[in-house]
Motif scaffolding. Sequence first.
Motif, PDB file in Angstrom:
ATOM      1  N   VAL A  81       0.834  -1.202   0.000  1.00 23.28           N
ATOM      2  CA  VAL A  81       0.000   0.000   0.000  1.00 23.28           C
ATOM      3  C   VAL A  81       0.868   1.250   0.000  1.00 23.28           C
ATOM      4  N   LEU A  82       0.478   2.187  -0.854  1.00 14.84           N
ATOM      5  CA  LEU A  82       1.069   3.525  -0.833  1.00 14.84           C
ATOM      6  C   LEU A  82       0.005   4.474  -0.291  1.00 14.84           C
ATOM      7  N   PHE A  83       0.283   5.067   0.847  1.00 10.82           N
ATOM      8  CA  PHE A  83      -0.618   6.021   1.483  1.00 10.82           C
ATOM      9  C   PHE A  83      -0.161   7.427   1.109  1.00 10.82           C
ATOM     10  N   VAL A  84      -1.102   8.291   0.787  1.00  9.68           N
ATOM     11  CA  VAL A  84      -0.795   9.670   0.394  1.00  9.68           C
ATOM     12  C   VAL A  84      -1.614  10.619   1.257  1.00  9.68           C
ATOM     13  N   ASP A  87      -1.624  15.028   2.755  1.00 11.27           N
ATOM     14  CA  ASP A  87      -0.985  16.336   2.750  1.00 11.27           C
ATOM     15  C   ASP A  87      -0.457  16.748   4.123  1.00 11.27           C
ATOM     16  N   LEU A  88      -0.735  15.952   5.144  1.00 12.31           N
ATOM     17  CA  LEU A  88      -0.227  16.248   6.483  1.00 12.31           C
ATOM     18  C   LEU A  88       0.940  15.320   6.822  1.00 12.31           C
ATOM     19  N   ALA A  89       2.068  15.919   7.142  1.00 13.23           N
ATOM     20  CA  ALA A  89       3.273  15.145   7.438  1.00 13.23           C
ATOM     21  C   ALA A  89       3.054  14.173   8.603  1.00 13.23           C
ATOM     22  N   ALA A  90       2.298  14.574   9.597  1.00 12.71           N
ATOM     23  CA  ALA A  90       2.049  13.690  10.748  1.00 12.71           C
ATOM     24  C   ALA A  90       1.317  12.424  10.313  1.00 12.71           C
ATOM     25  N   ASN A  91       0.371  12.548   9.390  1.00 14.64           N
ATOM     26  CA  ASN A  91      -0.357  11.373   8.912  1.00 14.64           C
ATOM     27  C   ASN A  91       0.546  10.455   8.094  1.00 14.64           C
ATOM     28  N   VAL A  92       1.439  11.036   7.339  1.00 18.10           N
ATOM     29  CA  VAL A  92       2.407  10.247   6.577  1.00 18.10           C
ATOM     30  C   VAL A  92       3.324   9.498   7.540  1.00 18.10           C
ATOM     31  N   ALA A  93       3.769  10.162   8.592  1.00 18.06           N
ATOM     32  CA  ALA A  93       4.628   9.506   9.589  1.00 18.06           C
ATOM     33  C   ALA A  93       3.889   8.357  10.263  1.00 18.06           C
ATOM     34  N   GLY A  94       2.619   8.551  10.591  1.00 15.25           N
ATOM     35  CA  GLY A  94       1.829   7.481  11.205  1.00 15.25           C
ATOM     36  C   GLY A  94       1.689   6.285  10.286  1.00 15.25           C
ATOM     37  N   ALA A  95       1.480   6.540   9.006  1.00 14.46           N
ATOM     38  CA  ALA A  95       1.365   5.449   8.032  1.00 14.46           C
ATOM     39  C   ALA A  95       2.678   4.682   7.931  1.00 14.46           C
ATOM     40  N   ARG A  96       3.773   5.405   7.901  1.00 14.10           N
ATOM     41  CA  ARG A  96       5.084   4.741   7.829  1.00 14.10           C
ATOM     42  C   ARG A  96       5.335   3.916   9.089  1.00 14.10           C
ATOM     43  N   GLU A  97       4.927   4.448  10.226  1.00 15.33           N
ATOM     44  CA  GLU A  97       5.083   3.693  11.476  1.00 15.33           C
ATOM     45  C   GLU A  97       4.284   2.394  11.425  1.00 15.33           C
ATOM     46  N   ALA A  98       3.164   2.408  10.705  1.00  9.12           N
ATOM     47  CA  ALA A  98       2.335   1.202  10.553  1.00  9.12           C
ATOM     48  C   ALA A  98       2.876   0.274   9.464  1.00  9.12           C
ATOM     49  N   LEU A 125       3.415   1.094   6.118  1.00  9.24           N
ATOM     50  CA  LEU A 125       3.012   1.406   4.752  1.00  9.24           C
ATOM     51  C   LEU A 125       4.062   2.256   4.054  1.00  9.24           C
ATOM     52  N   PHE A 126       4.116   2.166   2.737  1.00 11.33           N
ATOM     53  CA  PHE A 126       4.817   3.164   1.962  1.00 11.33           C
ATOM     54  C   PHE A 126       3.960   4.417   2.068  1.00 11.33           C
ATOM     55  N   ALA A 127       4.573   5.589   2.139  1.00 12.50           N
ATOM     56  CA  ALA A 127       3.783   6.800   2.304  1.00 12.50           C
ATOM     57  C   ALA A 127       4.440   7.967   1.583  1.00 12.50           C
ATOM     58  N   HIS A 128       3.584   8.831   1.068  1.00 14.99           N
ATOM     59  CA  HIS A 128       4.040  10.020   0.341  1.00 14.99           C
ATOM     60  C   HIS A 128       3.370  11.247   0.929  1.00 14.99           C
ATOM     61  N   HIS A 129       4.192  12.259   1.243  1.00 16.59           N
ATOM     62  CA  HIS A 129       3.667  13.535   1.732  1.00 16.59           C
ATOM     63  C   HIS A 129       3.332  14.382   0.507  1.00 16.59           C
ATOM     64  N   HIS A 130       2.034  14.591   0.286  1.00 19.01           N
ATOM     65  CA  HIS A 130       1.570  15.318  -0.889  1.00 19.01           C
ATOM     66  C   HIS A 130       1.804  16.809  -0.729  1.00 19.01           C
ATOM     67  N   THR A 131       2.620  17.357  -1.640  1.00 17.98           N
ATOM     68  CA  THR A 131       2.879  18.802  -1.638  1.00 17.98           C
ATOM     69  C   THR A 131       2.538  19.438  -2.982  1.00 17.98           C
TER      70      THR A 131
END
Length: 115
Positions: free
Chosen positions: A73-76, A78-89, A91-97
């Motif tokens: 799973v790639l989670f996307v 726009d909030l860096a905290a949510n991306v960090a939480g996904a990575r901690e779980a 998941l691959f994660a991308h901070h949408h800018t």
Amino acid sequence: MLEIAHRLHETIDVAVLTNNTTLVADHIDTLLPELCPLFGSRIYTSARLKAAKPDPSCYRLCLSELQATPQTVLFVDDLAANVAGAREAGLFAHHHTSVEAFRQALSAHGLLRDG
């Protein structure tokens, strides 16, 4: 973004995880009718999961609903905290800018090809 979502939908499963009430998912056809063909019943709310982003358990609960593993799973977001939480779980994660950076991230993960 909708154009990208449409392209992705043609080849992979896409879903939404939102920190909203169940009313959003229940009435998405009225609130955002353009999303229904893309996500259908794959709109998950933190209220229904009883955990909210960025808590890693929120992502794990959503993965369970999706019957998916974190490494697929790639989670996307726009909030860096949510991306960090996904990575901690896990998941691959991308901070949408920006849309361009999003396209590049999708290409890097082999999810979007030119065309």
